[in-house]
Write a protein that holds these residues in place. Structure first.
Motif, PDB file in Angstrom:
ATOM      1  N   ASN A   2       0.990  -1.119  -0.019  1.00  0.00           N
ATOM      2  CA  ASN A   2       0.051   0.011   0.143  1.00  0.00           C
ATOM      3  C   ASN A   2       0.819   1.021   0.070  1.00  0.00           C
ATOM      4  O   ASN A   2       0.532   2.310  -0.577  1.00  0.00           O
ATOM      5  N   ALA A   3       2.071   1.276   0.759  1.00  0.00           N
ATOM      6  CA  ALA A   3       2.869   2.290   0.876  1.00  0.00           C
ATOM      7  C   ALA A   3       3.511   2.582  -0.518  1.00  0.00           C
ATOM      8  O   ALA A   3       3.680   3.801  -0.957  1.00  0.00           O
ATOM      9  N   ASN A  46       4.929   6.963   9.514  1.00  0.00           N
ATOM     10  CA  ASN A  46       4.316   5.676   8.994  1.00  0.00           C
ATOM     11  C   ASN A  46       5.613   4.846   8.433  1.00  0.00           C
ATOM     12  O   ASN A  46       6.371   5.128   7.598  1.00  0.00           O
ATOM     13  N   GLN A  84      -3.143   1.422   6.854  1.00  0.00           N
ATOM     14  CA  GLN A  84      -3.034   2.748   6.808  1.00  0.00           C
ATOM     15  C   GLN A  84      -4.271   3.215   8.009  1.00  0.00           C
ATOM     16  O   GLN A  84      -5.126   2.305   8.190  1.00  0.00           O
ATOM     17  N   GLU A 101       5.908   3.558   4.926  1.00  0.00           N
ATOM     18  CA  GLU A 101       6.448   4.389   3.997  1.00  0.00           C
ATOM     19  C   GLU A 101       7.609   4.866   4.209  1.00  0.00           C
ATOM     20  O   GLU A 101       8.453   5.158   3.163  1.00  0.00           O
ATOM     21  N   SER A 102       8.356   4.902   5.445  1.00  0.00           N
ATOM     22  CA  SER A 102       9.806   5.192   5.765  1.00  0.00           C
ATOM     23  C   SER A 102      10.629   3.970   5.141  1.00  0.00           C
ATOM     24  O   SER A 102      11.412   4.337   4.552  1.00  0.00           O
ATOM     25  N   ILE A 146       9.642   2.245   2.577  1.00  0.00           N
ATOM     26  CA  ILE A 146       9.551   2.176   1.081  1.00  0.00           C
ATOM     27  C   ILE A 146      10.699   3.339   0.498  1.00  0.00           C
ATOM     28  O   ILE A 146      11.183   3.238  -0.456  1.00  0.00           O
ATOM     29  N   LEU A 147      10.393   4.361   1.162  1.00  0.00           N
ATOM     30  CA  LEU A 147      11.300   5.604   0.953  1.00  0.00           C
ATOM     31  C   LEU A 147      12.878   5.252   1.022  1.00  0.00           C
ATOM     32  O   LEU A 147      13.657   5.495  -0.099  1.00  0.00           O
ATOM     33  N   THR A 204       9.266   9.110   8.277  1.00  0.00           N
ATOM     34  CA  THR A 204       7.829   9.657   8.401  1.00  0.00           C
ATOM     35  C   THR A 204       7.149   9.044   9.474  1.00  0.00           C
ATOM     36  O   THR A 204       7.897   7.982  10.161  1.00  0.00           O
ATOM     37  N   GLN A 209       0.843   4.419  -2.497  1.00  0.00           N
ATOM     38  CA  GLN A 209       1.063   5.577  -2.161  1.00  0.00           C
ATOM     39  C   GLN A 209       1.989   6.692  -2.861  1.00  0.00           C
ATOM     40  O   GLN A 209       1.791   7.689  -3.274  1.00  0.00           O
ATOM     41  N   PHE A 210       3.039   6.077  -3.267  1.00  0.00           N
ATOM     42  CA  PHE A 210       4.109   6.656  -3.920  1.00  0.00           C
ATOM     43  C   PHE A 210       4.040   6.681  -5.509  1.00  0.00           C
ATOM     44  O   PHE A 210       4.955   6.982  -6.151  1.00  0.00           O
TER      45      PHE A 210
END
Length: 403
Positions: A32-33, A381, A188, A384-385, A387-388, A379, A36-37
Protein backbone atom coordinates in the motif's frame (compact mmCIF):
# COMPACT_ATOMS: atom_id res chain seq x y z
CA UNK A 1 5.69 10.49 -7.45
CA UNK A 2 9.28 9.59 -6.52
CA UNK A 3 10.75 9.00 -9.94
CA UNK A 4 12.08 11.52 -12.50
CA UNK A 5 10.69 11.34 -16.02
CA UNK A 6 13.67 9.34 -17.32
CA UNK A 7 13.20 6.61 -14.67
CA UNK A 8 10.82 3.69 -14.85
CA UNK A 9 8.92 2.48 -11.82
CA UNK A 10 10.91 -0.15 -9.90
CA UNK A 11 9.36 -3.56 -9.40
CA UNK A 12 9.39 -4.79 -5.80
CA UNK A 13 8.85 -8.43 -4.86
CA UNK A 14 7.58 -8.96 -1.31
CA UNK A 15 7.95 -12.48 0.06
CA UNK A 16 5.87 -13.51 3.06
CA UNK A 17 4.44 -16.63 4.71
CA UNK A 18 0.97 -17.27 6.07
CA UNK A 19 2.02 -18.47 9.53
CA UNK A 20 -0.15 -16.05 11.48
CA UNK A 21 -1.59 -12.76 10.25
CA UNK A 22 1.37 -10.50 11.01
CA UNK A 23 3.63 -11.35 8.08
CA UNK A 24 0.93 -10.86 5.45
CA UNK A 25 -0.34 -7.67 7.12
CA UNK A 26 3.17 -6.20 7.02
CA UNK A 27 3.52 -7.21 3.37
CA UNK A 28 0.20 -5.58 2.46
CA UNK A 29 1.14 -2.40 4.34
CA UNK A 30 4.36 -2.15 2.32
CA UNK A 31 2.48 -2.72 -0.93
CA UNK A 32 0.00 0.00 0.00
CA UNK A 33 2.88 2.37 0.74
CA UNK A 34 4.31 1.68 -2.72
CA UNK A 35 0.94 2.54 -4.21
CA UNK A 36 0.85 5.78 -2.20
CA UNK A 37 4.12 6.70 -3.91
CA UNK A 38 2.53 6.06 -7.31
CA UNK A 39 4.00 2.61 -7.88
CA UNK A 40 1.73 -0.22 -9.06
CA UNK A 41 4.44 -2.80 -9.81
CA UNK A 42 4.65 -4.52 -6.41
CA UNK A 43 4.19 -8.29 -6.29
CA UNK A 44 3.18 -10.17 -3.10
CA UNK A 45 4.17 -13.83 -2.98
CA UNK A 46 3.65 -16.54 -0.37
CA UNK A 47 6.76 -18.50 -1.21
CA UNK A 48 6.13 -21.53 1.00
CA UNK A 49 2.49 -21.91 -0.09
CA UNK A 50 3.38 -21.62 -3.78
CA UNK A 51 6.48 -23.82 -3.76
CA UNK A 52 5.36 -26.54 -1.32
CA UNK A 53 1.54 -26.31 -0.98
CA UNK A 54 1.08 -29.68 0.74
CA UNK A 55 3.94 -29.12 3.19
CA UNK A 56 2.75 -25.57 3.80
CA UNK A 57 -0.68 -26.84 4.78
CA UNK A 58 0.75 -29.45 7.12
CA UNK A 59 3.17 -27.06 8.82
CA UNK A 60 0.52 -24.36 9.20
CA UNK A 61 -1.81 -26.83 10.92
CA UNK A 62 1.06 -27.99 13.13
CA UNK A 63 1.91 -24.37 13.96
CA UNK A 64 -1.67 -23.54 14.91
CA UNK A 65 -2.14 -26.79 16.84
CA UNK A 66 1.12 -26.60 18.78
CA UNK A 67 0.62 -22.90 19.40
CA UNK A 68 -2.87 -23.45 20.81
CA UNK A 69 -2.76 -26.93 22.37
CA UNK A 70 0.95 -27.54 22.94
CA UNK A 71 2.39 -24.08 23.58
CA UNK A 72 5.36 -25.34 25.57
CA UNK A 73 6.42 -27.52 22.63
CA UNK A 74 6.23 -24.51 20.33
CA UNK A 75 8.15 -22.43 22.85
CA UNK A 76 10.85 -25.09 23.17
CA UNK A 77 11.27 -25.18 19.40
CA UNK A 78 11.49 -21.40 19.23
CA UNK A 79 14.09 -21.18 21.99
CA UNK A 80 16.09 -24.14 20.64
CA UNK A 81 16.39 -22.60 17.17
CA UNK A 82 16.75 -18.97 18.32
CA UNK A 83 20.60 -18.91 18.20
CA UNK A 84 20.66 -20.94 14.95
CA UNK A 85 22.97 -19.56 12.26
CA UNK A 86 22.05 -19.50 8.60
CA UNK A 87 24.83 -21.92 7.64
CA UNK A 88 24.08 -24.47 10.34
CA UNK A 89 22.69 -27.80 9.16
CA UNK A 90 19.15 -26.99 10.29
CA UNK A 91 19.36 -23.35 9.21
CA UNK A 92 20.51 -24.28 5.72
CA UNK A 93 17.70 -26.80 5.47
CA UNK A 94 15.04 -24.24 6.48
CA UNK A 95 16.30 -21.68 3.98
CA UNK A 96 16.40 -24.27 1.20
CA UNK A 97 12.62 -24.42 0.83
CA UNK A 98 11.45 -22.69 -2.32
CA UNK A 99 14.83 -22.51 -4.11
CA UNK A 100 13.48 -23.76 -7.44
CA UNK A 101 10.37 -21.58 -7.23
CA UNK A 102 12.34 -18.45 -6.36
CA UNK A 103 14.57 -18.92 -9.40
CA UNK A 104 11.47 -19.18 -11.59
CA UNK A 105 9.95 -16.17 -9.91
CA UNK A 106 13.05 -14.03 -10.37
CA UNK A 107 13.22 -14.94 -14.05
CA UNK A 108 9.51 -14.22 -14.50
CA UNK A 109 9.16 -10.99 -12.48
CA UNK A 110 12.73 -9.62 -12.73
CA UNK A 111 12.33 -7.47 -9.60
CA UNK A 112 14.60 -4.56 -8.75
CA UNK A 113 14.45 -5.42 -5.04
CA UNK A 114 13.11 -8.14 -2.74
CA UNK A 115 11.56 -7.52 0.68
CA UNK A 116 11.07 -10.31 3.21
CA UNK A 117 8.42 -10.09 5.94
CA UNK A 118 9.14 -13.73 6.84
CA UNK A 119 12.65 -15.22 7.10
CA UNK A 120 12.69 -17.78 4.31
CA UNK A 121 15.80 -16.80 2.36
CA UNK A 122 15.65 -19.24 -0.54
CA UNK A 123 17.05 -16.52 -2.75
CA UNK A 124 20.40 -16.84 -0.96
CA UNK A 125 21.35 -19.87 -3.00
CA UNK A 126 20.18 -18.20 -6.21
CA UNK A 127 22.85 -15.55 -5.84
CA UNK A 128 25.49 -18.20 -6.29
CA UNK A 129 24.58 -18.64 -9.93
CA UNK A 130 26.70 -16.58 -12.26
CA UNK A 131 23.70 -15.61 -14.38
CA UNK A 132 21.72 -14.30 -11.42
CA UNK A 133 21.54 -10.55 -10.91
CA UNK A 134 22.63 -9.23 -7.54
CA UNK A 135 19.19 -8.11 -6.38
CA UNK A 136 19.04 -5.86 -3.29
CA UNK A 137 17.25 -7.68 -0.47
CA UNK A 138 15.66 -6.31 2.68
CA UNK A 139 14.25 -7.93 5.83
CA UNK A 140 11.39 -6.36 7.81
CA UNK A 141 11.43 -7.97 11.27
CA UNK A 142 7.86 -8.14 12.58
CA UNK A 143 8.53 -8.84 16.27
CA UNK A 144 10.23 -7.13 19.21
CA UNK A 145 12.49 -10.15 19.73
CA UNK A 146 15.38 -11.23 17.51
CA UNK A 147 15.41 -14.82 16.27
CA UNK A 148 18.62 -15.62 14.41
CA UNK A 149 16.62 -17.09 11.55
CA UNK A 150 16.15 -13.49 10.41
CA UNK A 151 19.91 -13.01 10.06
CA UNK A 152 21.38 -13.98 6.69
CA UNK A 153 24.13 -12.67 4.36
CA UNK A 154 21.55 -12.23 1.58
CA UNK A 155 20.02 -9.29 3.49
CA UNK A 156 21.34 -5.86 2.54
CA UNK A 157 19.37 -4.00 5.19
CA UNK A 158 17.23 -4.86 8.23
CA UNK A 159 14.26 -2.77 9.35
CA UNK A 160 13.46 -3.20 13.04
CA UNK A 161 10.97 -1.98 15.63
CA UNK A 162 13.29 -0.64 18.33
CA UNK A 163 16.74 0.69 19.15
CA UNK A 164 17.27 -2.40 21.30
CA UNK A 165 16.82 -4.66 18.28
CA UNK A 166 19.27 -2.55 16.32
CA UNK A 167 21.80 -2.89 19.15
CA UNK A 168 21.24 -6.65 19.27
CA UNK A 169 21.89 -7.00 15.55
CA UNK A 170 25.02 -4.88 15.79
CA UNK A 171 26.13 -7.03 18.72
CA UNK A 172 26.23 -10.11 16.48
CA UNK A 173 28.26 -8.34 13.82
CA UNK A 174 25.70 -6.65 11.55
CA UNK A 175 27.17 -3.28 10.44
CA UNK A 176 25.44 -0.10 11.58
CA UNK A 177 24.65 0.94 8.01
CA UNK A 178 22.61 -2.26 7.49
CA UNK A 179 20.09 -1.67 10.29
CA UNK A 180 17.35 0.95 10.43
CA UNK A 181 14.85 1.60 13.24
CA UNK A 182 11.68 2.07 11.23
CA UNK A 183 8.94 0.58 13.38
CA UNK A 184 6.77 -2.29 12.14
CA UNK A 185 4.69 -1.63 8.97
CA UNK A 186 1.00 -1.15 9.71
CA UNK A 187 -2.08 -0.68 7.59
CA UNK A 188 -3.19 2.88 6.93
CA UNK A 189 -5.25 4.73 9.50
CA UNK A 190 -3.18 4.44 12.66
CA UNK A 191 -1.28 7.71 12.32
CA UNK A 192 -4.51 9.73 12.10
CA UNK A 193 -6.73 7.59 14.36
CA UNK A 194 -8.87 9.75 16.63
CA UNK A 195 -11.96 9.18 18.78
CA UNK A 196 -15.02 10.97 17.42
CA UNK A 197 -18.73 10.98 18.33
CA UNK A 198 -19.42 9.29 14.99
CA UNK A 199 -17.14 6.37 15.86
CA UNK A 200 -18.76 5.90 19.28
CA UNK A 201 -22.15 5.70 17.56
CA UNK A 202 -20.82 3.35 14.87
CA UNK A 203 -19.67 0.80 17.42
CA UNK A 204 -22.47 1.36 19.94
CA UNK A 205 -20.11 2.53 22.69
CA UNK A 206 -20.62 5.21 25.33
CA UNK A 207 -18.04 8.03 25.45
CA UNK A 208 -18.74 8.50 29.19
CA UNK A 209 -17.42 5.05 30.18
CA UNK A 210 -13.98 3.48 30.34
CA UNK A 211 -13.58 1.30 27.26
CA UNK A 212 -11.56 -1.89 27.44
CA UNK A 213 -10.79 -3.40 24.03
CA UNK A 214 -10.21 -7.15 24.00
CA UNK A 215 -8.62 -8.58 20.86
CA UNK A 216 -8.75 -12.36 20.87
CA UNK A 217 -6.60 -12.75 17.74
CA UNK A 218 -7.54 -13.11 14.09
CA UNK A 219 -8.74 -16.66 14.75
CA UNK A 220 -10.20 -15.79 18.16
CA UNK A 221 -7.94 -18.17 20.10
CA UNK A 222 -7.06 -16.16 23.22
CA UNK A 223 -7.98 -18.40 26.18
CA UNK A 224 -10.73 -17.81 28.78
CA UNK A 225 -12.16 -14.71 27.12
CA UNK A 226 -15.62 -15.23 28.64
CA UNK A 227 -14.27 -15.54 32.18
CA UNK A 228 -12.16 -12.44 31.63
CA UNK A 229 -15.19 -10.49 30.44
CA UNK A 230 -17.26 -11.55 33.46
CA UNK A 231 -14.51 -10.43 35.81
CA UNK A 232 -14.08 -7.02 34.12
CA UNK A 233 -17.82 -6.33 33.95
CA UNK A 234 -17.98 -6.37 37.74
CA UNK A 235 -16.69 -2.81 37.49
CA UNK A 236 -19.76 -0.71 36.54
CA UNK A 237 -17.55 2.01 35.02
CA UNK A 238 -16.17 -0.35 32.36
CA UNK A 239 -17.61 -1.25 28.96
CA UNK A 240 -16.05 -4.00 26.85
CA UNK A 241 -15.42 -4.07 23.12
CA UNK A 242 -14.48 -7.65 22.27
CA UNK A 243 -13.12 -8.44 18.81
CA UNK A 244 -13.58 -12.18 18.26
CA UNK A 245 -11.86 -12.33 14.90
CA UNK A 246 -13.19 -15.10 12.71
CA UNK A 247 -14.33 -17.16 15.71
CA UNK A 248 -18.10 -16.82 15.47
CA UNK A 249 -18.50 -19.52 18.13
CA UNK A 250 -16.68 -17.31 20.64
CA UNK A 251 -18.82 -14.31 19.72
CA UNK A 252 -22.03 -16.31 20.14
CA UNK A 253 -20.81 -17.72 23.46
CA UNK A 254 -20.09 -14.26 24.85
CA UNK A 255 -23.47 -12.91 23.84
CA UNK A 256 -25.20 -15.92 25.43
CA UNK A 257 -23.46 -15.55 28.79
CA UNK A 258 -24.77 -12.15 29.85
CA UNK A 259 -28.37 -11.73 28.54
CA UNK A 260 -30.55 -10.53 31.42
CA UNK A 261 -27.52 -9.49 33.49
CA UNK A 262 -27.17 -5.83 34.44
CA UNK A 263 -23.86 -5.69 32.56
CA UNK A 264 -25.35 -6.85 29.25
CA UNK A 265 -25.46 -3.36 27.61
CA UNK A 266 -21.77 -2.92 28.47
CA UNK A 267 -20.61 -5.93 26.46
CA UNK A 268 -20.10 -5.42 22.72
CA UNK A 269 -18.84 -8.37 20.69
CA UNK A 270 -17.63 -7.94 17.10
CA UNK A 271 -16.33 -10.21 14.38
CA UNK A 272 -13.19 -9.63 12.32
CA UNK A 273 -12.49 -5.91 11.97
CA UNK A 274 -10.62 -4.43 9.03
CA UNK A 275 -10.59 -0.92 10.56
CA UNK A 276 -9.26 -1.98 13.96
CA UNK A 277 -7.60 1.42 14.39
CA UNK A 278 -11.07 2.89 14.87
CA UNK A 279 -11.85 0.70 17.87
CA UNK A 280 -8.34 1.22 19.24
CA UNK A 281 -8.82 4.98 19.12
CA UNK A 282 -11.92 4.62 21.33
CA UNK A 283 -10.24 2.40 23.92
CA UNK A 284 -8.60 3.35 27.22
CA UNK A 285 -6.60 0.12 27.25
CA UNK A 286 -6.16 -3.11 25.33
CA UNK A 287 -6.14 -6.79 26.28
CA UNK A 288 -4.55 -8.95 23.61
CA UNK A 289 -2.27 -11.71 22.51
CA UNK A 290 1.23 -10.25 22.07
CA UNK A 291 1.73 -10.57 18.33
CA UNK A 292 4.25 -8.12 16.94
CA UNK A 293 1.77 -6.36 14.64
CA UNK A 294 -0.90 -5.93 17.32
CA UNK A 295 1.62 -4.53 19.81
CA UNK A 296 2.95 -2.16 17.15
CA UNK A 297 -0.62 -1.00 16.51
CA UNK A 298 -1.09 -0.32 20.22
CA UNK A 299 2.15 1.66 20.31
CA UNK A 300 1.04 3.70 17.30
CA UNK A 301 -2.23 4.59 19.06
CA UNK A 302 -0.57 5.10 22.46
CA UNK A 303 -2.72 2.40 24.03
CA UNK A 304 -1.72 0.74 27.35
CA UNK A 305 -1.68 -2.99 26.78
CA UNK A 306 -2.48 -5.94 29.03
CA UNK A 307 -1.15 -9.25 27.80
CA UNK A 308 -3.09 -12.29 28.92
CA UNK A 309 -1.36 -15.65 29.16
CA UNK A 310 1.38 -15.16 26.55
CA UNK A 311 2.44 -18.48 25.08
CA UNK A 312 6.14 -19.43 24.95
CA UNK A 313 7.96 -18.29 21.84
CA UNK A 314 8.12 -14.92 20.13
CA UNK A 315 4.89 -13.70 21.76
CA UNK A 316 6.18 -14.31 25.28
CA UNK A 317 9.40 -12.51 24.34
CA UNK A 318 7.38 -9.63 22.88
CA UNK A 319 5.39 -9.43 26.12
CA UNK A 320 8.52 -9.44 28.27
CA UNK A 321 10.08 -6.68 26.21
CA UNK A 322 7.12 -4.28 26.41
CA UNK A 323 6.61 -5.05 30.10
CA UNK A 324 10.28 -4.24 30.76
CA UNK A 325 9.69 -0.82 29.20
CA UNK A 326 6.62 -0.06 31.30
CA UNK A 327 4.37 -0.12 28.23
CA UNK A 328 2.51 -3.38 28.94
CA UNK A 329 1.39 -5.60 31.78
CA UNK A 330 1.40 -9.40 31.84
CA UNK A 331 -1.09 -11.61 33.72
CA UNK A 332 -1.90 -15.30 33.77
CA UNK A 333 -5.33 -15.24 35.45
CA UNK A 334 -8.47 -13.14 35.04
CA UNK A 335 -8.57 -11.89 38.64
CA UNK A 336 -5.05 -10.43 38.71
CA UNK A 337 -5.52 -8.89 35.26
CA UNK A 338 -8.75 -7.22 36.37
CA UNK A 339 -7.00 -5.79 39.43
CA UNK A 340 -4.07 -4.51 37.34
CA UNK A 341 -6.33 -2.97 34.74
CA UNK A 342 -8.64 -1.22 37.19
CA UNK A 343 -5.67 0.15 39.11
CA UNK A 344 -4.37 1.72 35.90
CA UNK A 345 -7.43 3.14 34.18
CA UNK A 346 -8.80 4.71 37.37
CA UNK A 347 -5.47 6.40 38.22
CA UNK A 348 -4.72 9.30 35.82
CA UNK A 349 -1.13 9.59 37.03
CA UNK A 350 -0.33 5.91 36.38
CA UNK A 351 -2.17 6.03 33.07
CA UNK A 352 -0.21 9.07 31.95
CA UNK A 353 3.11 7.47 32.94
CA UNK A 354 2.28 4.33 30.96
CA UNK A 355 1.37 6.36 27.87
CA UNK A 356 4.65 8.26 28.21
CA UNK A 357 6.53 4.96 28.22
CA UNK A 358 4.65 3.89 25.10
CA UNK A 359 5.57 7.10 23.32
CA UNK A 360 9.26 6.39 23.98
CA UNK A 361 8.93 3.11 22.06
CA UNK A 362 7.86 4.78 18.84
CA UNK A 363 10.45 4.80 16.07
CA UNK A 364 12.43 8.06 15.96
CA UNK A 365 10.54 10.16 13.43
CA UNK A 366 13.41 12.49 12.70
CA UNK A 367 16.19 9.96 12.22
CA UNK A 368 17.77 10.33 8.80
CA UNK A 369 18.07 7.17 6.77
CA UNK A 370 21.11 7.02 4.54
CA UNK A 371 21.26 4.87 1.42
CA UNK A 372 24.51 5.34 -0.42
CA UNK A 373 24.40 8.98 -1.51
CA UNK A 374 20.65 9.28 -1.06
CA UNK A 375 18.99 10.46 2.13
CA UNK A 376 15.42 10.31 3.34
CA UNK A 377 13.72 11.48 6.53
CA UNK A 378 11.61 8.93 8.36
CA UNK A 379 7.87 9.54 8.39
CA UNK A 380 5.27 8.69 11.04
CA UNK A 381 4.30 5.72 8.87
CA UNK A 382 6.76 2.83 9.16
CA UNK A 383 5.75 1.32 5.82
CA UNK A 384 6.33 4.63 4.02
CA UNK A 385 9.68 5.10 5.77
CA UNK A 386 10.86 1.66 4.69
CA UNK A 387 9.71 2.06 1.09
CA UNK A 388 11.22 5.53 0.84
CA UNK A 389 14.56 4.23 2.11
CA UNK A 390 14.53 1.28 -0.29
CA UNK A 391 13.48 3.27 -3.34
CA UNK A 392 16.16 5.90 -2.77
CA UNK A 393 18.84 3.23 -2.56
CA UNK A 394 21.52 4.15 -5.08
CA UNK A 395 21.72 0.63 -6.50
CA UNK A 396 18.01 0.53 -7.20
CA UNK A 397 17.94 4.01 -8.72
CA UNK A 398 20.77 3.05 -11.06
CA UNK A 399 18.96 -0.17 -11.98
CA UNK A 400 15.73 1.59 -12.97
CA UNK A 401 17.35 4.45 -14.88
CA UNK A 402 16.53 4.42 -18.59
CA UNK A 403 19.46 5.55 -20.69
Amino acid sequence: MLYPAHYRQPKILILYASYGEGHIQAAKALKNAMEQFGNDRTVLYDLMAESHPWLNGVTRRFYQSSYTHMPHLYGWMYDFTKPMKHDSLFGSWLHSFGQHKIRQLLDQERPDAVIYTFPIYAMGSSRQGRSTRQIPSYAVITDFDLHRRWVHPVVDRYYVATEDLRSELRGIGIPKRKVRVSGIPLKQGFAAAKATPELYRKYGLSPSMRTVLIMAGAQGVMPNVAALCESLLEDPAIQLAVVCGRNEELRADLLMRVPGHDSCPRLHAYGFQHAIHELMSLADCLITKPGGITLAEAIAIGLPTFIYRPVPGQEKQNARYLASKGAAFVSYDASSMTDQLRALIHDPEKLGACRHNIMKLRAPLHETMQSGEHYSTMTANAAESIILDIITNRGIMERISIF
